[in-house]
Design an enzyme around this catalytic site. Structure first.
Site: not given
Length: 117
Positions: A39-40
C-alpha cells in the site's frame, strides 16, 4: 516498518523493507507487513500520478501470500496498470533476497482534489 524507497515515478515505485521487526510470532514476515509495503508503494505512485494539488486515498487492496520470508529484506515493485483522473491501480510484486515471489498485491486509490486546494 523501515520502508526505504529506491525508485519513484508515476509509472513505477520500488522500495524495500527489513524482515526483522516485521514478523509474526513464528518469525515469518507478517502478511500485514507485506500489505503495508504494497500500500505504501502503490499510494506513492498514485500520489505522483495524481499530481500537485491532488491526493490519493486507498480504497481497495488485496494480497496473495506465496511464501514466507524470515531474514534480510523484501523488495516491492509497484507498477501502474491504470491511471485515470479519479482512480489509479497498481500491481505490486514483493520478492525476497533471492528474487522469489513472496506476495502479489493490487491496490486501487481514489484521486481527489486536496482539501482547501
Amino acid at each position: 516498518m523501515g520502508v526505504e524507497f529506491l525508485e519513484a515515478s508515476p509509472e513505477r515505485v520500488v522500495g524495500r523493507m527489513p524482515v526483522k521487526g516485521n514478523t509474526q510470532p513464528y518469525g515469518l514476515l507478517h502478511g500485514g507487513a507485506s500489505c503495508v509495503l504494497a500500500e505504501t508503494l502503490g499510494s506513492v505512485g498514485s500520489a505522483l500520478h495524481a499530481g500537485e494539488g491532488r491526493i490519493a486515498v486507498g480504497i481497495e487492496i488485496n494480497a496473495t501470500h506465496h511464501r514466507s520470508a524470515t531474514e534480510g529484506h523484501v523488495t516491492g515493485v509497484a507498477t501502474r496498470v491504470h491511471g485515470g483522473r479519479t482512480l489509479a491501480t497498481y500491481d505490486i510484486v514483493i520478492t525476497d533476497g533471492d528474487g522469489r515471489r513472496v506476495c502479489t498485491a493490487r491496490l486501487t486509490c481514489m484521486l481527489r482534489d486536496a482539501p482547501g486546494g
